[in-house]
Motif scaffolding. Structure first.
Motif, mmCIF file in Angstrom:
data_model
loop_
_atom_site.group_PDB
_atom_site.id
_atom_site.type_symbol
_atom_site.label_atom_id
_atom_site.label_comp_id
_atom_site.label_asym_id
_atom_site.label_seq_id
_atom_site.Cartn_x
_atom_site.Cartn_y
_atom_site.Cartn_z
ATOM 1 N N ARG A 195 0.840 -1.183 0.000
ATOM 2 C CA ARG A 195 0.000 0.000 0.000
ATOM 3 C C ARG A 195 0.885 1.247 0.000
ATOM 4 O O ARG A 195 1.798 1.359 0.806
ATOM 5 C CB ARG A 195 -0.906 0.009 1.227
ATOM 6 C CG ARG A 195 -1.962 1.110 1.211
ATOM 7 C CD ARG A 195 -2.766 1.162 2.499
ATOM 8 N NE ARG A 195 -3.343 -0.124 2.857
ATOM 9 C CZ ARG A 195 -4.193 -0.288 3.880
ATOM 10 N NH1 ARG A 195 -4.533 0.768 4.635
ATOM 11 N NH2 ARG A 195 -4.681 -1.477 4.148
ATOM 12 N N PRO A 196 0.649 2.207 -0.881
ATOM 13 C CA PRO A 196 1.492 3.405 -0.918
ATOM 14 C C PRO A 196 1.294 4.248 0.338
ATOM 15 O O PRO A 196 0.215 4.266 0.925
ATOM 16 C CB PRO A 196 1.001 4.145 -2.167
ATOM 17 C CG PRO A 196 -0.393 3.657 -2.374
ATOM 18 C CD PRO A 196 -0.401 2.224 -1.916
ATOM 19 N N GLU A 255 0.181 11.922 -1.403
ATOM 20 C CA GLU A 255 0.026 10.912 -2.446
ATOM 21 C C GLU A 255 -1.411 10.941 -2.951
ATOM 22 O O GLU A 255 -2.341 11.262 -2.203
ATOM 23 C CB GLU A 255 0.354 9.528 -1.890
ATOM 24 C CG GLU A 255 0.336 8.420 -2.921
ATOM 25 C CD GLU A 255 1.319 8.660 -4.047
ATOM 26 O OE1 GLU A 255 0.886 9.193 -5.082
ATOM 27 O OE2 GLU A 255 2.513 8.328 -3.882
ATOM 28 N N GLU A 256 -1.605 10.651 -4.217
ATOM 29 C CA GLU A 256 -2.936 10.590 -4.823
ATOM 30 C C GLU A 256 -3.012 9.300 -5.628
ATOM 31 O O GLU A 256 -2.211 9.087 -6.545
ATOM 32 C CB GLU A 256 -3.179 11.806 -5.719
ATOM 33 C CG GLU A 256 -4.602 11.955 -6.206
ATOM 34 C CD GLU A 256 -4.801 13.263 -6.957
ATOM 35 O OE1 GLU A 256 -5.953 13.687 -7.094
ATOM 36 O OE2 GLU A 256 -3.793 13.850 -7.417
ATOM 37 N N THR A 257 -3.971 8.442 -5.273
ATOM 38 C CA THR A 257 -4.035 7.098 -5.833
ATOM 39 C C THR A 257 -5.454 6.776 -6.295
ATOM 40 O O THR A 257 -6.422 7.137 -5.611
ATOM 41 C CB THR A 257 -3.623 6.062 -4.755
ATOM 42 O OG1 THR A 257 -2.340 6.392 -4.248
ATOM 43 C CG2 THR A 257 -3.608 4.654 -5.326
ATOM 44 N N THR A 301 -6.327 9.996 -1.147
ATOM 45 C CA THR A 301 -5.143 9.749 -0.325
ATOM 46 C C THR A 301 -5.256 8.347 0.264
ATOM 47 O O THR A 301 -6.268 8.024 0.888
ATOM 48 C CB THR A 301 -5.057 10.788 0.804
ATOM 49 O OG1 THR A 301 -5.022 12.095 0.229
ATOM 50 C CG2 THR A 301 -3.814 10.567 1.651
ATOM 51 N N PRO A 302 -4.254 7.498 0.102
ATOM 52 C CA PRO A 302 -4.352 6.102 0.562
ATOM 53 C C PRO A 302 -4.158 5.952 2.068
ATOM 54 O O PRO A 302 -3.189 5.345 2.535
ATOM 55 C CB PRO A 302 -3.240 5.406 -0.231
ATOM 56 C CG PRO A 302 -2.222 6.474 -0.445
ATOM 57 C CD PRO A 302 -3.010 7.747 -0.652
ATOM 58 N N VAL A 310 -4.305 -4.167 -3.307
ATOM 59 C CA VAL A 310 -3.378 -3.175 -3.861
ATOM 60 C C VAL A 310 -2.702 -3.745 -5.094
ATOM 61 O O VAL A 310 -2.212 -4.881 -5.074
ATOM 62 C CB VAL A 310 -2.323 -2.776 -2.820
ATOM 63 C CG1 VAL A 310 -1.393 -1.699 -3.380
ATOM 64 C CG2 VAL A 310 -2.988 -2.285 -1.541
ATOM 65 N N GLY A 337 -3.573 0.718 -8.772
ATOM 66 C CA GLY A 337 -4.250 1.466 -7.721
ATOM 67 C C GLY A 337 -4.723 0.549 -6.616
ATOM 68 O O GLY A 337 -4.136 -0.518 -6.381
#
Length: 275
Positions: free
Chosen positions: A4-5, A30-32, A49-50, A80, A84
């Motif tokens: 997971r980022p 972060e943008e996922t 955001t994750p 994940v 994405g």
């Protein structure tokens, strides 16, 4: 499995300060892509955001009217991949069947906060009537909003993330959730309250953004009688708040704010007109 980022990331940049340019770095959010899948069907994909993904899944389903309680969402599986994140759930208590019927007439999901509507008319949702008698002191509301920045751990790093928070004026408790999207932050907050069995009717929703009609609709679905924000509302948001009985406080700057609907819940107001 792909990890997971992280919610934030430090990146290199060139910074110009006082007419001097030098190498620097900055922490950015972060943008996922996050896909919501119910019963094997993808409902919507949001750029988010994750963080707090379980809250996001439950809160999104709740504010979109797919469920009324976290039990109806069942277990949420987080998958994940390089593309994405997918949030998978199988709705329970007859909700899956109702969802399938809803999808048959769905025009197409969007990422705007009004996901899975069947027509333009459906964008004007029938909201519950908020006849809650909760009232809060003006100075206490100001103090609650002043506490919000300290609860924004990701925004402290990035200065680029919205927050939605729930303030209980009785206990003073403040629960906050963050995301690059203000709708996502509110969905995460709705999920957090639902999973913790906290009644939104006992307090105030605080937002670090403007108040759009989607935020009023989501807050009404949560049962929140008061929403307060640092920026201005849209005209449609004011009309919806007035209609459903919600107190809408906005343009909260320092010790100043404006009450647009149902002002009786805000105590110690000054009645004189201020230009």
């Amino acid at each position: 499995m792909t990890e997971r980022p992280p919610p934030t990331l430090r990146v290199e940049c060139l910074a110009r300060r006082h007419d001097v340019t030098a190498r620097s770095s900055r922490v950015i959010p972060e943008e996922t892509p996050v896909a919501f899948t119910f019963g094997g069907s993808t409902h919507a994909v949001m750029m988010a955001t994750p963080a707090d993904l379980e809250d996001f899944a439950i809160g999104f389903a709740l504010t979109e009217g797919l469920i009324d309680s976290p039990e109806q969402a069942g277990d949420v599986e987080i998958v994940v991949s390089d593309a994405g994140i997918e949030l998978r759930a199988w709705l329970k208590g007859g909700r899956q069947e109702a969802y399938v019927e809803r999808r048959r007439s769905m025009a197409g999901p969007t990422g705007c906060g009004l996901c899975g509507i069947e027509s333009l008319e459906a964008a004007t949702r029938i909201l519950p009537t908020l006849d809650n008698a909760l009232s809060v002191r003006a100075d206490a509301l100001i103090e609650a909003m002043e506490r919000l920045p300290a609860a924004q751990k990701y925004n402290q790093e990035t200065r680029a993330i919205h927050a939605a928070a729930f303030w209980n004026p009785g206990s003073g408790a403040l629960i906050a959730r963050e995301d690059v999207g203000r709708h996502n932050a509110l969905d995460k907050l709705a999920g957090a309250l639902t999973r913790q069995a906290v009644a939104a009717g006992q307090g105030v929703v605080l937002m670090t953004s403007r108040v759009s009609v989607e935020l009023v609709q989501k807050a009404a679905r949560m049962g929140a009688p008061i929403i307060a924000a640092v920026s201005a509302p849209t005209a449609l948001a004011v009309r919806n708040a007035q209609h459903c009985g919600m107190t809408l406080v906005a343009v909260m700057r320092g010790r100043d704010f404006e009450v647009f609907t149902h002002p009786g819940r805000i105590l110690e107001q000054v009645s004189a007109h201020v230009a």
